[in-house]
Design an enzyme around this catalytic site. Sequence first.
Site, PDB file in Angstrom:
ATOM      1  N   GLU A   1      -9.824  -9.206  -4.159  1.00 40.83           N
ATOM      2  CA  GLU A   1      -8.516  -8.185  -3.539  1.00 40.83           C
ATOM      3  C   GLU A   1      -8.590  -8.011  -2.045  1.00 40.83           C
ATOM      4  OE1 GLU A   1      -6.516  -3.225  -4.476  1.00 40.83           O
ATOM      5  OE2 GLU A   1      -8.143  -4.015  -4.409  1.00 40.83           O
TER       6      GLU A   1
ATOM      7  N   ASP B   1       2.543  -8.038  -5.567  1.00 41.11           N
ATOM      8  CA  ASP B   1       1.363  -8.741  -5.865  1.00 41.11           C
ATOM      9  C   ASP B   1       2.104 -10.586  -6.185  1.00 41.11           C
ATOM     10  OD1 ASP B   1      -1.527  -7.308  -6.250  1.00 41.11           O
ATOM     11  OD2 ASP B   1       0.051  -6.358  -5.573  1.00 41.11           O
TER      12      ASP B   1
ATOM     13  N   ASP C   1      -2.018  -6.043 -11.181  1.00 40.89           N
ATOM     14  CA  ASP C   1      -3.068  -5.712  -9.795  1.00 40.89           C
ATOM     15  C   ASP C   1      -4.001  -6.619  -9.947  1.00 40.89           C
ATOM     16  OD1 ASP C   1      -2.910  -3.611 -10.742  1.00 40.89           O
ATOM     17  OD2 ASP C   1      -4.117  -3.112  -8.819  1.00 40.89           O
TER      18      ASP C   1
ATOM     19  N   GLU D   1      -6.347   0.590 -12.734  1.00 38.64           N
ATOM     20  CA  GLU D   1      -5.039   0.199 -12.576  1.00 38.64           C
ATOM     21  C   GLU D   1      -4.220  -0.854 -13.673  1.00 38.64           C
ATOM     22  OE1 GLU D   1      -3.294  -0.218  -8.095  1.00 38.64           O
ATOM     23  OE2 GLU D   1      -5.578  -0.135  -8.561  1.00 38.64           O
TER      24      GLU D   1
END
Length: 770
Positions: free
Chosen positions: A647, A375, A362, A368
């Site tokens: 994002e 995604d 991502d 993360e």
Amino acid sequence: MTTWTASFIAADDDTDRDSAPILRREFTLDDGHGAVTRATLDVSALGVIEAWLGAQRVSDHLLEPGWTSYEWRIRVASHDVLSHLGSTAPGDAAVLALVIGRGWAAGRLAWGGGGGWYTDERAGFAELRITFADGHQQVVGTDTDWQALSSAITADQLYDGQDIDARLRDGSFLQPGPVTLPSVDGHQGRTSAVHTVDIGERALVADTVPPVRPLAEITPVDVWTSPSGTTLVDFGVNLVGWLRVVASGPAGTVLTITHAEVLEHDELGTRPLRTAKATDRFTLSGGADTFEPRFTFHGFRYASVDGWPGTLDELRTALTAVQVGSDLTRTGTFESSHDLLNTFHDNVVRGMQGNFLSVPTDCPQRDERLGWTGDIAAFAPTASYLFDTRAFLGDWLRDLSLEQQHNHGIIPFVVPDVLKYSPAEDFGTPDATAIWSDAGVWVPWTLYQAYGDTAVLEEQLDSMVAHLRRIRDHLSPEGLWDTVFQFGDWLDPDAPPEDAAKAKADPGVVATACAYRSATLVAEAARLTGHPAEASEADELATGLQAAFRQHYVTDGRIRSDCTTVYALAIVFGILSEDDERRAGDRLAELAAASGYRISTGFAGTPFITDALTQTGHLDDAYQLLLQTECPSWLYPVTMGATTVWERWDSMLPDGTINPGEMTSFNHYALGAVADWMHRVVGGLAPLTPGYESVLIAPQPGGGLTWASTSLDSVHGRIAVRWELVDGELVVQTTVPDGVTAVVRLPGLDEQHLTGGSHEVRAPAAVPAG
């Protein structure tokens, strides 16, 4: 199929668990069999491994063996190392050494702060097979005869960075003979024996995916001192990798380098990193030192440097950013007369390169960096045009299937699924969820469409069918998929910063539409692979979902929640009647206009909204959405200096402050999924049959563009389209490889069929919307 006899081994002495161990074996080439004619080294790790043979790194591959679902399979990478034995003659001694970093298996993962989910100790694996002129083979493999040494890498984590103390470096471990490790500030280098590590039922599999490698080297564009007195460096683009540093200074001097994607108020913007430290520390030896932290990676454009012993001009020449990623072959291009659109497309490419690092992640910067299924479900068509993703995504799908098989048929939110060890409380009890779990259907279908090989459908069909059955078992009495947690239209721009799931679109509408799409694709995949019972089962589910959707969600062409995403999905997925689709298209255009052509979709609707408008006769509206520059829009980040896709539509606010939400990233590829529409509609190149054996050439100019071009290195050869508006004509130039048929559809002309070669077709040009 290779059968390995070596064992995984780890150091007995783990007193300093932060230090990356070196595993070493001195061996003598067998004599009496002639010259060495072949040498192959296979390596793997619980962790990440860097192999050295004959005092040389074995290859430029990075972070091997990559991240898989380690509970069930671990890749083994193979290297031709004949040249590394160099002048070593039979009877001579040589050294094979492995440096082991934490990586994904032994390092911390996800935002919960935990780590070591796959192993409690890092371990290395190697098997060197040497073949001599007479056919004799000598095998040197990891076993308990090896030795472990401490290294100059005193800490390493993917999220947090790497510490290297150059005072602890000693190259003697690469040479035959005794090793004497340096002692620094009371720290004595350590040696120990090793023990074997039981990997249980994990399968060792040959590595077939493109390796992670250095992709580019980038020098600073600016070095300066911030208002707070911090030394800052700008590399001009948001990239993924690390800094190589060449430095000289007093022994014990510590350089501290922190990485971030943006500046905020003229200082390094580290808040989006959350708990990731993204900091490397290099301790100087007192001589000339070069540091390169290859057991971590950072997502950054900017870096702060503390402790630099020289001038800013000297720092500028001392730093090089090394961009890394999985080394995929570039296949697709796009350009146009619109500069901002070209920059946006460049940003899509750069963002994909940064996030295709072992797995499709991502984001590459915060705590993360996970293989979020939603995604890639959105982005796979764009990815598979821009780069050859067959091996990369095909391998990732194997892990998806394994995770699903071991979790009651549920395709998880991330693959590999580390969240099963560190659950995200916000998501409730995980179950199959629209778009995210649908990746198990949509990604293999995308690979089939892109490359024309039904093998991926055959391999993944059980997984695809299992996903449908999980959906079927969780439908409501009304036949709708609205009974479990859904991400819905994640990151709708109208959702509050602190609640990314609070979208305008009803999550049941989104999920039921997606379930219908998955059912229709599985039915077709089953027919293509000769599984009529599964095709019939999927057809029956699709029929029921369509009827339930129309009955409960559609009234006179209006769809429940009456927002752009629900219309986009319903139109593109073909779930509506012909009349309702026409009315839905008109309503979608009305909503786009009412928003001032600012985007109003999240992860669910964004990949499909321009197609939905185009399909229903609203091409001008699609162009106005695409070319909008006010926030939120695709081009707004470009006007703010973005070099990757964000994002959130407003990851940075117009006043230059970072979005106040806890979650934001400046390098996510999902919202770049519109590039697929740009290739097909703006550029004018689309497949008519899977694998581009026959193609549609049908550019649809608009938005004031005067020319555009796109090309694809398909499995059948290079296909290219370039169009230009010239003196009232649309002039289209094409390149078609032998064996491929191109169907040309242009306004005012009869359909034309072209075969291999270069062609020019002219048609009357409509006045493009500006």
